[in-house]
Design an enzyme around this catalytic site. Sequence first.
Site: not given
Length: 350
Positions: A199, A245, A192, A195, A135, A249
């Site tokens: 939010c 989110c 599905c 999520c 990252d 799940c």
Amino acid sequence: MQTWARELGFSQVGIAGVDLSSAEAGLSAWLAAGFHGDMQYMAAHGLKRARPAELIPGTVSVITARMDYLPSSTPAAPGEWQALEFSRLQRPTEGIVSVYARGRDYHKVMRARLQTLSERIAAHVETLGHRAFTDSAPVLEAELAARSGQGWRGKHTLLLNREAGSMFFLGEIYVDIALPPSEPVTPHCGSCSACIDVCPTQAIIAPYKLDARRCISYLTIEHAGPIPLELRPLMGNRIYGCDDCQLICPWNKFAQRSALPDFDERQGLTGQQLVTLFGWTEAEFLRLTEGSPIRRIGHARWLRNIAVAMGNALRASGPAADDPLRPALQARAHHPSELVREHVEWALAQ
């Protein structure tokens, strides 16, 4: 390689090629729409993100690695840890820090271990040019991870794995030798939309499409300026990141605890009262967040985030919350930072 990876605390490694051309149109459209917000580094590197061989000339393959991060104290029963995290939203005077940020900074942990893995691989081949990322560079992490069999992209845009949900970090090693690519896995989100529906700010504007400018993780971590007025009430008591989110799940009932103690919760960051966190001086903030990913936002943005949560707590709790919250806010009303003062003023008006 998998054995070495597991010895270093990784859950899985995979291999991807460097042709990401099919992802370029989506990346270009996302940037053109301005969905990256203040994250200028996303636009600055442009399509280099989708071109590993341009980022690091000579790159032929990408080794991807996944590392689970749930703390060792996470309840074992399926769904129990998610319910525990959701319950924090019902205590508005308590600050919520995203699960991944409650321990040591993952950049430090992953980078060192990716480097060690690179060196182990290099010792078994004649010559190896390599560069590790966590990252920390213009890398399409989730795309590379999906192409290397680590999982599939969920509708929230995060990577999902059938055995581990999405509660893991990703890292990459760019190498200059050709390695056999891993087989991608098929997606398993079906119809599905949990999520998208959960939010708080409706940042997932369509399946697989995130407007970062509305995302609470972006607003509390990446965004440097004032938080948009219309989004403040929706943030609740989330002061650093947002996990909603992921918590909702169904695949995260399989989320795994970390093999490392680095991601265990630091005392004082979980279940802490907003007033206590808001009372930290800059010196205390720096000391208590040393080695933590939280430190990078700085003290002023930390206070900005908590002020919003305190304003929301005042509105949610009514007069009962006035005693501890209002005096704490008033004590910061003349803070040197205009950013802090403006958010304190807003909070007091709730």
